[in-house]
Design a protein around this motif. Structure first.
Motif, PDB file in Angstrom:
ATOM      1  N   UNK A   1       0.821  -1.213   0.000  1.00 21.62           N
ATOM      2  CA  UNK A   1       0.000   0.000   0.000  1.00 21.62           C
ATOM      3  C   UNK A   1       0.854   1.261   0.000  1.00 21.62           C
ATOM      4  N   UNK A   2       1.940   1.241   0.751  1.00 23.84           N
ATOM      5  CA  UNK A   2       2.824   2.405   0.814  1.00 23.84           C
ATOM      6  C   UNK A   2       3.440   2.679  -0.550  1.00 23.84           C
ATOM      7  N   UNK A   3       3.953   1.621  -1.187  1.00 22.41           N
ATOM      8  CA  UNK A   3       4.594   1.782  -2.496  1.00 22.41           C
ATOM      9  C   UNK A   3       3.587   2.256  -3.544  1.00 22.41           C
ATOM     10  N   UNK A   4       2.398   1.684  -3.508  1.00 21.80           N
ATOM     11  CA  UNK A   4       1.374   2.084  -4.475  1.00 21.80           C
ATOM     12  C   UNK A   4       1.001   3.557  -4.275  1.00 21.80           C
ATOM     13  N   UNK A   5       0.891   3.965  -3.025  1.00 20.94           N
ATOM     14  CA  UNK A   5       0.527   5.347  -2.735  1.00 20.94           C
ATOM     15  C   UNK A   5       1.559   6.349  -3.215  1.00 20.94           C
TER      16      UNK A   5
END
Length: 346
Positions: free
Chosen positions: A248-252
């Protein structure tokens, strides 16, 4: 004069077959993503390999995605943990490897769900990836659902005497996860939940009698067919979920154009995966028929199996999970989306 020279250069390049420098369809920064996967490249990973190729092409190589196989980044049961630790940007996971980590996702492992038609299966699972309970399951691991692995219906391969009747399953040690494992227990089998990569070795050691895997590709991918003497051809007891999720962090942190590119490719990823399964069946089924005893159950036996191991397992799962999430609502959503699919896909 300058325009004339440029025009002449372009004409010369065309005559010589020299392509002009390509323009990225989607422009953006340089990004490198690592995706964690166990085992070797196989039908389950074909769609995501397509994603990696297409994303690189669309961004002129600026957005690179690489799948790391063989558990290089993480063990199969620990991929969600790795996402929580931001150790990589995406991963595959199988729900029944760790039921406690993804309780809502275990709905996909219940027996005899209406997912036998590949088109219905794709529709239902695509809808379920955005269900609040599925999102909540992944939220705990800093992950977001991307696509289902669309695993085909399971069949069972085994060694020794073929189980020609339901009674013959009693006492057999069967590798089967989730609700399918519960269904086999209803027949008196002893459930085993080995990781896929350890199953062939368990056969060789004599520690296992039979194994349920997506038919037929996974039996071949994990060399179960090398060990087996027989196979069920029409038991179709259900399947499970081995899907793909993103950190989720990378996608964000991705620019919106990269996020849109990923999300816009979900259909293509799933279509490529299902096509790979179908292609494997064409190769594997003749080999199965040549090297193993084929078990085909009659309609009365199949109906008895569904009666003994269908609804009782559903009811137990709903009751056991009612205090964790809306288990009844999750179960009902599967059937609702299946009905929608049948109406939509006519």
């Amino acid at each position: 004069m300058r325009l004339k020279i440029i025009s002449m250069m372009a004409a010369t390049a065309a005559l010589l077959g020299i392509a002009p420098p390509s323009q990225a369809a989607v422009d953006g920064p340089d990004v490198f993503w690592k995706l964690s996967m166990w085992g070797n490249p196989r039908a389950l990973s074909v769609g995501m390999e397509r994603l990696a190729e297409k994303v690189a092409a669309e961004t002129n190589g600026k957005f690179k995605i690489k799948i790391f196989y063989g558990g290089q980044l993480s063990k199969s049961r620990e991929n969600l943990d790795g996402l929580k630790l931001n150790a990589f940007e995406g991963a595959a996971f199988c729900n029944f490897y760790h039921p406690g980590k993804n309780p809502a996702f275990m709905v996909f492992s219940l027996p005899f769900l209406p997912l036998g038609d590949p088109r219905v299966d794709k529709y239902v699972r695509s809808k379920m990836m955005s269900h609040p309970a599925m999102i909540a399951d992944m939220e705990k691991w800093n992950a977001i659902p991307y696509v289902s692995g669309l695993l085909p219906q399971y069949e069972i391969l085994g060694k020794g005497e073929p189980p020609l009747t339901l009674e013959a399953w009693k006492g057999m040690r069967v590798r089967a996860g989730g609700g399918l494992g519960s269904a086999m227990e209803k027949l008196g089998a002893v459930r085993q939940t080995l990781p896929a990569g350890e199953t062939s070795t368990a056969f060789q050691r004599g520690a296992l009698d039979a194994a349920a895997f997506p038919y037929t590709y996974a039996h071949v991918a994990f060399k179960i067919s090398d060990e087996a003497d027989w196979y069920t051809s029409n038991l179709t007891p259900g399947t499970s979920e081995c899907g793909w999720v993103f950190n989720k962090t990378a996608y964000g942190k991705l620019p919106k154009q990269y996020q849109d590119l990923l999300m816009g490719m979900r259909d293509e990823v799933m279509d490529a995966t299902q096509a790979a399964y179908a292609e494997q069946d064409k190769k594997n089924l003749p080999m199965f028929e040549k090297t193993m005893h084929k078990i085909t159950y009659d309609d009365a036996t199949l109906e008895e199996f569904r009666k003994v191991a269908g609804q009782p397992v559903w009811e137990e799962w709903i009751a056991d999970n009612a205090d964790k999430f809306d288990s009844q609502g999750v179960f009902d959503a599967i059937w609702q989306y299946a009905e929608e699919a049948k109406a939509t896909l006519k």
